[in-house]
Write a protein that holds these residues in place. Structure first.
Motif, PDB file in Angstrom:
ATOM      1  N   SER A   8      -7.833  25.130  63.069  1.00 39.88           N
ATOM      2  CA  SER A   8      -8.844  25.743  63.931  1.00 39.88           C
ATOM      3  C   SER A   8     -10.135  24.931  63.868  1.00 39.88           C
ATOM      4  CB  SER A   8      -9.103  27.196  63.518  1.00 39.88           C
ATOM      5  OG  SER A   8      -9.604  27.270  62.192  1.00 39.88           O
ATOM      6  N   ASP A   9     -10.986  25.087  64.877  1.00 38.64           N
ATOM      7  CA  ASP A   9     -12.215  24.301  64.969  1.00 38.64           C
ATOM      8  C   ASP A   9     -13.166  24.603  63.810  1.00 38.64           C
ATOM      9  OD1 ASP A   9     -11.198  23.344  67.305  1.00 38.64           O
ATOM     10  OD2 ASP A   9     -12.557  24.453  68.616  1.00 38.64           O
ATOM     11  N   ILE A  10     -13.786  23.570  63.289  1.00 38.98           N
ATOM     12  CA  ILE A  10     -14.806  23.737  62.253  1.00 38.98           C
ATOM     13  C   ILE A  10     -16.175  23.860  62.933  1.00 38.98           C
ATOM     14  CG2 ILE A  10     -15.967  22.725  60.262  1.00 38.98           C
ATOM     15  CD1 ILE A  10     -13.464  21.164  59.642  1.00 38.98           C
ATOM     16  N   PRO A  11     -16.874  24.973  62.743  1.00 35.87           N
ATOM     17  CA  PRO A  11     -18.229  25.073  63.303  1.00 35.87           C
ATOM     18  C   PRO A  11     -19.228  24.347  62.412  1.00 35.87           C
ATOM     19  CG  PRO A  11     -17.667  27.096  62.158  1.00 35.87           C
ATOM     20  CD  PRO A  11     -16.446  26.222  62.082  1.00 35.87           C
ATOM     21  N   ASN A  12     -20.097  23.580  63.015  1.00 33.48           N
ATOM     22  CA  ASN A  12     -21.131  22.901  62.236  1.00 33.48           C
ATOM     23  C   ASN A  12     -22.147  23.900  61.714  1.00 33.48           C
ATOM     24  OD1 ASN A  12     -20.584  20.050  62.143  1.00 33.48           O
ATOM     25  ND2 ASN A  12     -20.967  19.978  64.350  1.00 33.48           N
ATOM     26  N   ILE A  13     -22.681  23.641  60.549  1.00 35.93           N
ATOM     27  CA  ILE A  13     -23.736  24.466  59.981  1.00 35.93           C
ATOM     28  C   ILE A  13     -25.030  24.236  60.767  1.00 35.93           C
ATOM     29  CG2 ILE A  13     -25.218  24.755  57.946  1.00 35.93           C
ATOM     30  CD1 ILE A  13     -22.807  24.187  56.214  1.00 35.93           C
ATOM     31  N   GLU A  14     -25.748  25.296  61.020  1.00 35.09           N
ATOM     32  CA  GLU A  14     -27.009  25.191  61.750  1.00 35.09           C
ATOM     33  C   GLU A  14     -27.962  24.222  61.042  1.00 35.09           C
ATOM     34  OE1 GLU A  14     -30.753  28.057  63.150  1.00 35.09           O
ATOM     35  OE2 GLU A  14     -28.944  28.939  62.257  1.00 35.09           O
ATOM     36  N   GLY A  15     -28.555  23.334  61.824  1.00 35.55           N
ATOM     37  CA  GLY A  15     -29.506  22.386  61.256  1.00 35.55           C
ATOM     38  C   GLY A  15     -28.879  21.184  60.580  1.00 35.55           C
ATOM     39  N   CYS A  16     -27.557  20.985  60.741  1.00 38.20           N
ATOM     40  CA  CYS A  16     -26.894  19.854  60.093  1.00 38.20           C
ATOM     41  C   CYS A  16     -27.356  18.530  60.715  1.00 38.20           C
ATOM     42  CB  CYS A  16     -25.378  19.995  60.199  1.00 38.20           C
ATOM     43  SG  CYS A  16     -24.730  19.823  61.896  1.00 38.20           S
ATOM     44  N   LYS A  17     -27.100  17.443  59.995  1.00 33.35           N
ATOM     45  CA  LYS A  17     -27.458  16.113  60.474  1.00 33.35           C
ATOM     46  C   LYS A  17     -26.211  15.231  60.490  1.00 33.35           C
ATOM     47  CE  LYS A  17     -31.166  14.049  59.082  1.00 33.35           C
ATOM     48  NZ  LYS A  17     -32.251  13.459  58.244  1.00 33.35           N
ATOM     49  N   ALA A  54     -11.422  10.720  65.883  1.00 30.52           N
ATOM     50  CA  ALA A  54     -11.406   9.417  66.553  1.00 30.52           C
ATOM     51  C   ALA A  54     -11.161   9.539  68.053  1.00 30.52           C
ATOM     52  CB  ALA A  54     -10.343   8.531  65.911  1.00 30.52           C
ATOM     53  N   ASP A  55     -10.394  10.550  68.446  1.00 30.86           N
ATOM     54  CA  ASP A  55     -10.107  10.738  69.872  1.00 30.86           C
ATOM     55  C   ASP A  55     -11.162  11.586  70.576  1.00 30.86           C
ATOM     56  OD1 ASP A  55      -9.601  13.204  68.810  1.00 30.86           O
ATOM     57  OD2 ASP A  55      -7.512  13.328  69.484  1.00 30.86           O
ATOM     58  N   GLY A  56     -12.238  11.928  69.853  1.00 29.34           N
ATOM     59  CA  GLY A  56     -13.315  12.714  70.445  1.00 29.34           C
ATOM     60  C   GLY A  56     -13.116  14.207  70.385  1.00 29.34           C
ATOM     61  N   SER A  57     -11.991  14.641  69.808  1.00 24.72           N
ATOM     62  CA  SER A  57     -11.712  16.074  69.740  1.00 24.72           C
ATOM     63  C   SER A  57     -12.545  16.748  68.661  1.00 24.72           C
ATOM     64  CB  SER A  57     -10.224  16.316  69.462  1.00 24.72           C
ATOM     65  OG  SER A  57      -9.856  15.751  68.212  1.00 24.72           O
ATOM     66  N   THR A  58     -12.666  18.075  68.757  1.00 24.79           N
ATOM     67  CA  THR A  58     -13.440  18.841  67.782  1.00 24.79           C
ATOM     68  C   THR A  58     -12.774  18.787  66.414  1.00 24.79           C
ATOM     69  OG1 THR A  58     -14.106  20.348  69.553  1.00 24.79           O
ATOM     70  CG2 THR A  58     -14.421  21.120  67.299  1.00 24.79           C
ATOM     71  N   PRO A  59     -13.518  18.568  65.353  1.00 24.65           N
ATOM     72  CA  PRO A  59     -12.937  18.530  64.004  1.00 24.65           C
ATOM     73  C   PRO A  59     -12.251  19.858  63.654  1.00 24.65           C
ATOM     74  CG  PRO A  59     -15.162  17.675  64.002  1.00 24.65           C
ATOM     75  CD  PRO A  59     -14.956  18.298  65.339  1.00 24.65           C
ATOM     76  N   LYS A  60     -11.200  19.770  62.877  1.00 22.14           N
ATOM     77  CA  LYS A  60     -10.402  20.944  62.523  1.00 22.14           C
ATOM     78  C   LYS A  60     -10.375  21.142  61.005  1.00 22.14           C
ATOM     79  CE  LYS A  60      -8.995  20.843  66.878  1.00 22.14           C
ATOM     80  NZ  LYS A  60      -9.502  21.807  67.901  1.00 22.14           N
ATOM     81  N   TYR A  61     -10.175  22.391  60.604  1.00 25.51           N
ATOM     82  CA  TYR A  61      -9.922  22.668  59.192  1.00 25.51           C
ATOM     83  C   TYR A  61      -8.599  22.010  58.807  1.00 25.51           C
ATOM     84  CZ  TYR A  61     -13.684  26.130  59.019  1.00 25.51           C
ATOM     85  OH  TYR A  61     -14.912  26.742  59.053  1.00 25.51           O
ATOM     86  N   VAL A  62      -8.605  21.320  57.668  1.00 27.92           N
ATOM     87  CA  VAL A  62      -7.409  20.584  57.240  1.00 27.92           C
ATOM     88  C   VAL A  62      -6.529  21.461  56.365  1.00 27.92           C
ATOM     89  CG1 VAL A  62      -8.662  18.403  57.375  1.00 27.92           C
ATOM     90  CG2 VAL A  62      -8.567  19.623  55.198  1.00 27.92           C
ATOM     91  N   ASP A  63      -5.320  20.986  56.156  1.00 26.86           N
ATOM     92  CA  ASP A  63      -4.384  21.674  55.267  1.00 26.86           C
ATOM     93  C   ASP A  63      -4.916  21.605  53.833  1.00 26.86           C
ATOM     94  OD1 ASP A  63      -2.012  21.938  53.413  1.00 26.86           O
ATOM     95  OD2 ASP A  63      -1.005  22.271  55.327  1.00 26.86           O
TER      96      ASP A  63
END
Length: 208
Positions: free
Chosen positions: A181-190, A70-79
Motif C-alpha cells: 500500500s502507498d506510504i504517506p509522507n510525513i508532514e514537513g518532510c524533506k 524508479a518508474d515514478g510510482s508512489t512508494p509502497k510499504y515493503v515486505d
C-alpha cells in the motif's frame, strides 16, 4: 385604594421573583460556561486539543520524504522480510529489547542483533536509518505508535530501533498498513538529498 396598593405590591413581588429566577439561570449558565472554557483552555482530559497541537509531525524532527520509485510510482510499504533490524534498549529495563526483538521476529522482520543503546534514558523511541532504507524505515515505524524517524549518514540498509520510555507495545497487526500500500509522507518532510548535517551512524556490520 388599599386593594390597588395590594395589587401593585403583588405585581412588584412577582416581578422581583421573576427577575431573581432569570438572574439565577443566567448566573448558572455563566458559571458553567466559565468552567467549560477553563477546561478547554488547559486541555483538561484532552479537551480542545488537536493531534497537531499535542505532538508536532515526527515529534519535531525533520524526516526524509519517501522518494518515488524508479518508474515514478508512489512508494509502497515493503515486505517485513526485506527489513533488517537491530533492536537497542534505550531504557533501564533489562530484557526489554530482547522481548521487542522477538515480537518483531514474529512479524517476520529480520532481526540482526539486540544490544543496549549508549544511553538508558531515551524518552522517545527512535527509528534510525540511512538514505538507502527509507521505505524500510517507514515500514518498521508503522509498527510503533510513538516512534520518531531519524536519518543518519549510514549507507547500508540496516534499520535501528532504539526503544525509549514512551514505548508500551507494538501497534496491533490488524491496524498496520498492508504490504504494497502507498506510504504517506510525513508532514514537513524533506527530500533526502536536501538533508544535510546528518548525524554520524554508529559502528555496525554493514547490511546490503
Amino acid at each position: 385604594m388599599a386593594q390597588n396598593n395590594g395589587a401593585r405590591e403583588a405585581r412588584k413581588a412577582y416581578v422581583r421573583k421573576r427577575q431573581s429566577i432569570v438572574f439565577g439561570i443566567v448566573g448558572v449558565v455563566l458559571v458553567v460556561a466559565l468552567v467549560i472554557s477553563t477546561l478547554v483552555f488547559f486541555h483538561v482530559g484532552g479537551l480542545g486539543e488537536t493531534p497537531q497541537s499535542k505532538e508536532s509531525a515526527n515529534y519535531g524532527r525533520t524526516a526524509p520524504c519517501v522518494s518515488p520509485a524508479a518508474d515514478g510510482s508512489t512508494p509502497k510499504y515493503v515486505d517485513n522480510r526485506s527489513v533488517t533490524v537491530r533492536v537497542l534498549n534505550g531504557t533501564q529495563f533489562s530484557g526489554f529489547a530482547q522481548a521487542v526483538a522477538e515480537a518483531l521476529e514474529n512479524r517476520e522482520f529480520v532481526v540482526q542483533g539486540v544490544d543496549n543503546y549508549d544511553s538508558s534514558k531515551v524518552e522517545r523511541t527512535l527509528i534510525v536509518f540511512g538514505k538507502n532504507a527509507i521505505p524500510q524505515a517507514y515500514t518498521l515505524a508503522s509498527n510503533f505508535s510513538d516512534a520518531q524517524l531519524v536519518m543518519d549518514d549510514r549507507s547500508d540498509k540496516l534499520v535501528d530501533v532504539v526503544l525509549g520510555a514512551t514505548f508500551k507495545d507494538l501497534v496491533p497487526t490488524e491496524d498496520l498498513p498492508k504490504t504494497g500500500s502507498d506510504i504517506p509522507n510525513i508532514e514537513g518532510c524533506k527530500a533526502p538529498d536536501k538533508m544535510t548535517s546528518l548525524p554520524k551512524a554508529p559502528d555496525h556490520t554493514a547490511v546490503g
